[in-house]
Enzyme design. Structure first.
Site, PDB file in Angstrom:
ATOM      1  N   GLU A 220      -7.524   5.259   8.099  1.00 27.80           N
ATOM      2  CA  GLU A 220      -6.821   6.512   8.352  1.00 27.80           C
ATOM      3  C   GLU A 220      -7.811   7.563   8.862  1.00 27.80           C
ATOM      4  OE1 GLU A 220      -3.994   9.713   5.918  1.00 27.80           O
ATOM      5  OE2 GLU A 220      -5.155   8.222   4.794  1.00 27.80           O
TER       6      GLU A 220
ATOM      7  N   LYS B 269       2.166   9.804  10.996  1.00 33.74           N
ATOM      8  CA  LYS B 269       2.451   9.806   9.559  1.00 33.74           C
ATOM      9  C   LYS B 269       3.723  10.603   9.294  1.00 33.74           C
ATOM     10  CE  LYS B 269      -0.152  10.224   5.240  1.00 33.74           C
ATOM     11  NZ  LYS B 269      -1.458  10.627   4.664  1.00 33.74           N
TER      12      LYS B 269
ATOM     13  N   CYS C  39      -1.380   5.473   4.355  1.00 33.77           N
ATOM     14  CA  CYS C  39      -1.659   5.980   3.009  1.00 33.77           C
ATOM     15  C   CYS C  39      -0.381   6.031   2.172  1.00 33.77           C
ATOM     16  CB  CYS C  39      -2.375   7.321   3.101  1.00 33.77           C
ATOM     17  SG  CYS C  39      -3.401   7.691   1.639  1.00 33.77           S
TER      18      CYS C  39
END
Length: 364
Positions: A69, A156, A190
């Protein structure tokens, strides 16, 4: 750079060929997750480092390489950007300006360079970046094919906690799963991996190699990764950065809020924990908490069918008459412009259609 585990011996070819037309159980893909730190505030140096790591992974036979990430642009761990409710500090605003300057445009020269890397080394590349779209930043994953083509991106969907102060929110138009000769590849970043409906959407798209770039080094993260592998009947490749305090600028330029006084240059800021897990839940490589490393495994794609015989979450184990999901996969835009010419043309066409309708009524 440490290698985990040791690579197999090859016949001399840089990238082994995979015959996807053969029996699926015979197809094997060599995959690597990169566990390494950004060169914070220095995007050109980070890209140089990425190429060195990519070359090393491919030299050991990898056909797919997954980076962590925010590898390009950096994960701003420990920074508050001077934000409290009702107030912003001057230093926090300057911190954001520098962070914004380290991000990349899509398309842009950094994307071109990453594509060229993938083409040069004949490898599929999944790269975590900070995307700059005007003055809003997104935590994004980019996909590249082994011919040097840019495939697309995933933004994201749900930044966590203070991430929401500095990153925008993705929408349903950027949750792709790409069909490639080495399998169907997608990613969630994540903690959005904890969102069951997002995972279900990806399962419905047929994901086989599930990439999970992350910033979570806690041991409990391994439980989430194992669960996703079992739930989705897919390979899970989780890549996290391994960072020490010295990988970030020194104070007062960069301050780890609340912990800075306890840190020395070699203090571990992110311990990694990168891992590769099979569709049956077996850990194929990692987790690694020892330092920067290339963590590799051979993925037997036949394992997917064997796992889904037990449990196919959007197939024989679904109950669509009881439970269903609607995914709005169109882009959401705050402003849409309609040109005057389009409006005029639309009105003209509408007038013609009205006349035709009247004509059809009056004809015998």
């Amino acid at each position: 750079m440490a290698l985990t585990p040791a690579p197999p011996v090859h016949d001399g070819s840089l990238v082994p060929e995979v015959d996807m037309g053969a029996e699926p159980s015979a197809a094997t893909v060599r995959a690597t997750v990169v566990q390494a730190s950004t060169v914070f505030y220095d995007t050109p140096a980070t890209l140089d480092k990425a190429e060195r790591l990519l070359a090393e992974a491919v030299g050991n036979g990898s056909q797919l390489v997954v980076f962590p990430e925010a590898f390009v642009g950096g994960y701003p761990r420990g920074s508050t950007f001077g934000v409290t409710i009702g107030n912003r500090t001057a230093k926090g605003k300057e911190d954001f300006r520098r962070y914004h300057a380290s991000a990349i445009d899509i398309p842009g020269p950094e994307v071109d360079r990453l594509a060229a890397m993938a083409g040069k080394y004949k490898v599929y590349l999944v790269m975590g970046v900070i995307e700059r779209d005007g003055y809003t930043l997104y935590c994004t994953v980019l996909y590249f094919d082994s011919q040097g083509g840019y495939l697309g991106k995933h933004r994201k969907l749900m930044p966590t906690a203070l991430e929401r102060i500095i990153w925008g929110f993705g929408d349903g138009s950027t949750i792709p799963v790409f069909s490639t000769p080495i399998g169907k590849i997608g990613a969630a970043i994540c903690w959005e991996n904890k969102m069951p409906l997002l995972r279900t959407a990806m399962y419905a798209k047929g994901i086989e190699i599930y990439c999970a770039p992350t910033a979570d080094a806690r041991p409990i993260w391994q439980s989430s990764m194992t669960h996703i592998a079992l739930e989705g009947g897919c390979f899970v490749l989780s890549a996290n950065q391994f960072c020490r305090r010295k990988d970030y600028p020194p104070p007062p330029e960069y301050v780890f809020s609340g912990t800075e006084e306890d840190l020395i240059p070699d203090s571990v800021i992110s311990a990694g924990g990168s891992v590769i897990i099979s569709p049956s839940g077996a850990v194929l490589a990692g987790p690694n908490y020892d330092g920067e490393a290339l963590i590799s495994a051979d993925l037997d794609l036949g394992e997917i069918a064997r796992a889904k015989f037990d449990f196919d979450v959007v197939g024989h184990y679904s109950r669509p008459e009881v439970l269903s999901l609607i995914v709005r996969d169109h882009p959401t835009k705050p402003v849409t412009f309609t040109s005057a010419s389009e409006e005029t043309e639309g009105a003209h066409n509408s007038h013609i259609n009205d006349n035709l309708s009247e004509l059809s009524i009056t004809l015998p």
